[in-house]
Design a protein around this motif. Structure first.
Motif: not given
Length: 149
Positions: A2-9
């Motif tokens: 699954t490709l990630r959306k560009p949001y992280s912690v």
């Protein structure tokens, strides 16, 4: 995959001796960082911070009864070219939500060997110097020692 959306912690971890935890990535031996991780679908940034802390270090803040502090701040940075294939099409900028946690000195660290190969506790200035990303460096230096954060 699954490709990630560009949001992280980003979760900056320090202890009651004012030492900061950095972990080294398996895919780049020069890349030391605080805990980071992508926000999963239907997950809040806070939920991600607790999950990633446990997955990457074995530190279960909920079980320990320690709150992760939400800085209510985000950083934006360019996604490394070598990692862009992990993200949705045309993602070049990531938004990073900033958190921190202060843990007792004797808190054990258990790394996921698929993600990280080593860890070290360092004084604040040394941790900031070693951290690979500018946003990680800045957030380490922004911490004002307070065992309750």
């Amino acid at each position: 995959m699954t490709l990630r959306k560009p949001y992280s912690v980003l979760v900056v971890i320090y202890n009651t001796n004012n030492e900061f935890l950095l972990i080294r990535r398996t895919d780049d031996a020069t890349f030391w960082q605080s805990v980071t991780g992508g926000i999963d679908e239907h997950e809040t940034p806070t939920q991600t911070a607790y999950r990633e802390l446990k997955e990457e270090t074995g530190i279960d803040a909920l079980k320990l009864g320690i709150d992760i502090y939400n800085h209510n701040k985000t950083n934006n940075y360019e996604i490394r070219q070598c990692w862009r294939h992990r993200y949705i099409s045309n993602a070049t900028i990531n938004t990073e939500y900033v958190f921190s946690i202060c843990v007792p000195i004797a808190t054990p660290v258990v790394l996921d060997p698929n993600e990280h190969t080593a860890y070290q506790w360092l004084p604040q200035s040394e941790a900031a110097e070693l951290a690979w990303s500018d946003s990680n460096k800045q957030e380490i230096l922004a911490i004002t020692f307070n065992p309750k954060n």
